[in-house]
Motif scaffolding. Structure first.
Motif, PDB file in Angstrom:
ATOM      1  N   PRO A 130       0.459  -1.253   0.373  1.00 37.15           N
ATOM      2  CA  PRO A 130       0.116  -0.353  -0.025  1.00 37.15           C
ATOM      3  C   PRO A 130       0.477   1.196   0.175  1.00 37.15           C
ATOM      4  O   PRO A 130       0.665   2.344  -0.695  1.00 37.15           O
ATOM      5  N   LEU A 131       2.157   1.348   0.947  1.00 39.52           N
ATOM      6  CA  LEU A 131       3.209   2.008   0.904  1.00 39.52           C
ATOM      7  C   LEU A 131       2.839   2.676   1.409  1.00 39.52           C
ATOM      8  O   LEU A 131       2.886   4.520   1.305  1.00 39.52           O
ATOM      9  N   VAL A 132       1.690   3.207   3.042  1.00 40.61           N
ATOM     10  CA  VAL A 132       1.617   4.338   3.459  1.00 40.61           C
ATOM     11  C   VAL A 132       2.055   4.332   4.609  1.00 40.61           C
ATOM     12  O   VAL A 132       3.074   4.927   5.350  1.00 40.61           O
ATOM     13  N   ASN A 137       5.665   4.202   3.300  1.00 43.35           N
ATOM     14  CA  ASN A 137       6.012   5.277   2.749  1.00 43.35           C
ATOM     15  C   ASN A 137       5.994   6.604   2.915  1.00 43.35           C
ATOM     16  O   ASN A 137       6.155   7.025   2.552  1.00 43.35           O
ATOM     17  N   LEU A 138       4.421   6.267   2.354  1.00 44.80           N
ATOM     18  CA  LEU A 138       3.784   7.432   3.156  1.00 44.80           C
ATOM     19  C   LEU A 138       3.963   8.694   4.324  1.00 44.80           C
ATOM     20  O   LEU A 138       4.602   9.906   4.120  1.00 44.80           O
ATOM     21  N   PHE A 139       4.082   8.238   5.197  1.00 43.88           N
ATOM     22  CA  PHE A 139       4.322   8.610   6.634  1.00 43.88           C
ATOM     23  C   PHE A 139       5.975   8.418   7.360  1.00 43.88           C
ATOM     24  O   PHE A 139       6.374   9.550   7.218  1.00 43.88           O
ATOM     25  N   ASN A 196       8.971   8.254   4.864  1.00 42.60           N
ATOM     26  CA  ASN A 196       9.778   9.330   4.555  1.00 42.60           C
ATOM     27  C   ASN A 196       9.691  10.890   4.316  1.00 42.60           C
ATOM     28  O   ASN A 196      11.052  11.353   4.550  1.00 42.60           O
ATOM     29  N   PHE A 197       8.159  11.249   4.880  1.00 44.24           N
ATOM     30  CA  PHE A 197       7.905  12.258   4.835  1.00 44.24           C
ATOM     31  C   PHE A 197       8.880  13.194   6.360  1.00 44.24           C
ATOM     32  O   PHE A 197       9.474  13.674   6.524  1.00 44.24           O
ATOM     33  N   ARG A 233      12.300  13.991   4.637  1.00 43.00           N
ATOM     34  CA  ARG A 233      11.716  14.823   3.712  1.00 43.00           C
ATOM     35  C   ARG A 233      11.697  16.564   5.167  1.00 43.00           C
ATOM     36  O   ARG A 233      11.730  17.871   4.280  1.00 43.00           O
ATOM     37  N   GLY A 272      12.539  15.768   7.938  1.00 45.25           N
ATOM     38  CA  GLY A 272      13.422  15.233   9.276  1.00 45.25           C
ATOM     39  C   GLY A 272      14.460  16.026  10.045  1.00 45.25           C
ATOM     40  O   GLY A 272      14.410  16.103  11.733  1.00 45.25           O
ATOM     41  N   ASP A 273      14.341  17.579   9.506  1.00 53.41           N
ATOM     42  CA  ASP A 273      14.806  18.227  10.072  1.00 53.41           C
ATOM     43  C   ASP A 273      13.806  19.362  11.600  1.00 53.41           C
ATOM     44  O   ASP A 273      14.621  20.096  12.118  1.00 53.41           O
ATOM     45  N   ARG A 274      12.593  18.869  11.283  1.00 56.19           N
ATOM     46  CA  ARG A 274      11.261  19.454  12.128  1.00 56.19           C
ATOM     47  C   ARG A 274      10.829  18.677  12.797  1.00 56.19           C
ATOM     48  O   ARG A 274      10.206  18.436  14.359  1.00 56.19           O
ATOM     49  N   LEU A 295       3.420  16.383  11.763  1.00 58.12           N
ATOM     50  CA  LEU A 295       3.534  15.206  12.215  1.00 58.12           C
ATOM     51  C   LEU A 295       4.393  15.511  13.469  1.00 58.12           C
ATOM     52  O   LEU A 295       5.494  14.673  14.259  1.00 58.12           O
ATOM     53  N   HIS A 328      -4.663  -1.379  -5.036  1.00 56.69           N
ATOM     54  CA  HIS A 328      -3.623  -1.771  -3.332  1.00 56.69           C
ATOM     55  C   HIS A 328      -2.313  -0.246  -2.596  1.00 56.69           C
ATOM     56  O   HIS A 328      -2.485   0.051  -1.749  1.00 56.69           O
ATOM     57  N   ILE A 366      -2.401   2.466  -1.672  1.00 52.80           N
ATOM     58  CA  ILE A 366      -2.996   3.783   0.019  1.00 52.80           C
ATOM     59  C   ILE A 366      -4.231   4.969  -0.730  1.00 52.80           C
ATOM     60  O   ILE A 366      -5.056   5.060  -0.358  1.00 52.80           O
ATOM     61  N   LYS A 394      22.051  22.631  13.408  1.00 53.14           N
ATOM     62  CA  LYS A 394      22.752  22.338  11.714  1.00 53.14           C
ATOM     63  C   LYS A 394      23.690  23.539  11.218  1.00 53.14           C
ATOM     64  O   LYS A 394      23.526  24.536  11.206  1.00 53.14           O
TER      65      LYS A 394
END
Lengths: 320, 307
Positions: free
Chosen positions: A70-72, A74-76, A78-79, A83, A85-87, A97, B81, B83, B174
């Protein structure tokens, strides 16, 4: 708004939510009518590690279905980790998030998974098992396992050198994945710059396995770690171990039939080989597939993971 | 009568949609989409200055959903499939909606509690604007655009050594890594122009599709006559505003009122000069931007001079 008022508001919101959950019954958030969160079985790891094979064997059993990438995660993931990560961990309130507001986004994340599961797999509603094969979403494994702590997890791992070799083959000219993704621009093509591709793939292996490992360590529920090499060497024995550790009852005869049906030997010859999705299924095949320089690149990047999970396997480190 | 008018202004009295806890009313959300360096901080600061407003500064929720949907998994929309697949669009849009409303209510209880307006400044999440506006069709939208050549010139300045972006990273513990803006400025310019097309292109798609209150604002108009443009914004969005409050806010945030030491090259407030790209970009860089963003330039800035 004073900090005191804000704390009071947060408490009120949390209380409202927990009351809603209780009203809905023993499972969470309307899940009595949906897919049971504790019957969700995640397969995390990385691509080209046998997750399709494992998922297919499990899906074949009565009362099971498989949600294919589903890549769910990956959705959350990866971000969250890259993407933005500095926050992570910042005290401010603005990041969607943000740590301080985790409850407000873990709940909808949970709903997205369980709601999506029920809509797609009505056959497992009310007690069936749903295998979510999510190797390419493994980057989000820690978040998903936190959102669904009752769910079960399989940490599937394979020697990174074999993973890289398999990925390089899959993305080479005329291969199954290359054809499927021809419309997508990739930054590095294995044919044009194989060493750079090996480096990129090894780095993504580390990212995915590290996050899977983190989720596995932190998960308090039922989980199991499986090496692809063990699954190849003794499929039935390893499958029995998976079901036993995950505490999922399984009919022995059915399991034997499923393992047999999906065995390497039962795949027609024309569906196997170089450039095919099912390539060689040969642990250690990297020795034939990768150049010494590529082996050196992969081993250099994945060294801590090789030490942790493949300490029994010889490396070429120091020999080149 | 006064109470009724106040209720309308503040949005009290209307029911909250069922199941939407915490009380953030979707129709009281005002999105600011476009792209970075278009004056969205300035615009949202002026709006949030007015009583009863909250400002959510770049939550990146548009980036969260937009990046996977449009970029990384753009080829999987029809996959059952996936999401965010087409066959279950309604279902995941509901989750997106809840994501925004629950998060907004938790972060801005004072706004949610009294039915106030929440400005979500989301230029860097504009890629996901079509999804967000579809998930929250009652919300209001500002499409804020600026000449892409000025946007790219502003970014080129911002990413050079020792500028405000480096200060920002330093505050976060940083060091800013070497930027293409220094080593390969033309490649940087091309990348920024592509980003403009992606962000503004998707924001415009959302704007065109949105059936609710919306307004298209050019940064250049906002600079030329701020008060009149602000009045137009409130009128188009159908939000009553107190004239005296608006005048005060516009004045407070005017370019002239920013202390001199906070303005200039390398600063967050650089020059605020429409057409400044003529001094900032090389002819090759102008050509690159016009080549990449040409079709949007034609639509958004039909009367223009080119290189």
């Amino acid at each position: 708004m004073t900090p005191r008022f804000e704390r009071a508001w947060q408490r009120a919101v949390r209380k409202g939510k927990s009351l809603r959950s209780r009203v809905r019954g023993p499972s969470q958030a309307g899940e009595t009518r949906g897919v049971w969160s504790e019957n969700v079985v995640w397969i995390f790891g990385t691509g080209r590690s046998g997750s399709t094979w494992l998922g297919s064997m499990m899906e074949n059993l009565d009362g099971c279905a498989m949600w294919n990438e589903p890549l769910v995660g990956n959705l959350f993931g990866n971000f969250y980790y890259f993407r933005a990560g500095d926050r992570i961990g910042k005290v401010g309130k603005h990041f969607i998030l943000g740590e301080r507001y985790k409850e407000t986004w873990l709940e909808p994340m949970r709903d997205l998974v369980l709601g999506g599961a029920a809509a797609r797999f009505p056959e497992v509603i009310g007690g069936g098992y749903l295998i979510i094969k999510e190797p390419n979403g493994s980057i989000g494994a820690p978040l998903l396992m936190e959102a669904l702590p009752e769910s079960r997890m399989i940490f599937l791992i394979r020697d990174p050198r074999d993973v890289v070799a398999s990925s390089m083959d899959a993305r080479s000219g005329g291969s199954w994945l290359k054809e499927r993704r021809d419309d997508q621009k990739r930054r590095v093509e294995p044919e044009k710059n194989p060493n750079a591709y090996a480096r990129m793939r090894a780095n993504s292996y580390v990212q995915q396995i590290e996050k899977t490992s983190q989720a596995y360590r932190d998960h308090r529920g039922r989980n199991v770690m499986v090496r692809y090499e063990d699954l190849r060497a003794d499929t039935l024995g390893t499958m029995r171990r998976i079901y036993s550790t995950l505490e999922i009852p399984v009919d022995e005869a059915e399991l034997v039939r499923s393992v047999e049906k999906h065995s390497w030997e039962n795949i027609p010859a024309e569906q196997k080989g170089e450039g095919k999705k099912r390539r060689q299924a040969k642990p250690g095949g990297w020795r034939e597939d990768l150049t010494p320089r590529q082996v050196e690149i992969v081993e250099g990047i994945t060294a801590p993971l090789l030490d942790e999970y493949y300490s029994d396997t010889a490396t070429t480190r120091g020999a080149l | 009568m006064i109470r009724d008018a106040w209720s309308r202004v503040r949005g009290r009295g209307a029911p909250t949609a069922e199941g939407e806890t915490g009380g953030m009313r979707p129709e009281n959300i005002i999105w600011v989409f476009g792209t970075a360096r278009t004056g969205s901080s300035w615009l949202s600061a002026m709006m949030s200055e007015i009583g009863g407003y909250g400002r959510w500064h770049e939550p990146l929720v548009g980036h969260l959903f937009g990046n996977l949907y449009y970029v990384r998994a753009g080829h999987r929309h029809e996959d059952e499939h996936f999401i965010l697949g087409a066959s279950h669009r309604e279902l995941w849009l509901k989750a997106v909606r809840r994501f925004v409303l629950d998060s907004a209510a938790a972060r801005f209880p004072e706004v949610a509690g009294r039915g106030g307006y929440l400005i979500i400044k989301e230029p860097q999440g504009s890629m996901g604007a079509p999804l967000l506006m579809e998930a929250l069709p009652e919300s209001r939208m500002i499409l804020l655009v600026r000449d892409p050549r000025d946007v790219v010139a502003s970014n080129l300045d911002a990413h050079k050594k020792g500028t405000w972006t480096a200060d920002l990273m330093r505050k976060g513990g940083k060091e800013k890594p070497p930027s293409l803006a220094e080593s390969r400025p033309n490649d940087f310019v091309r990348g920024q122009a592509k980003r403009y097309v992606r962000d503004v292109g998707n924001a415009k798609l959302a704007y065109d599709a949105h059936g609710g209150p919306k307004v298209h604002v050019k940064y250049e108009d906002l600079r030329a006559d701020t008060l009149v443009t602000m009045r137009r914004i409130y009128s188009a969005l159908e939000i009553p505003v107190d004239e005296a409050e608006l005048v005060r806010s516009v004045e407070k945030h005017s370019w002239e009122n920013i202390p001199a030491e906070q303005k200039g090259e390398g600063k967050f407030h650089r020059k605020a000069k429409p057409g400044g790209w003529r001094e900032d970009l090389t002819p090759v860089q102008v050509e690159i931007v016009e080549g990449v963003a040409g079709s949007l330039l034609e639509v958004l800035y039909p009367v223009r001079s080119t290189a």
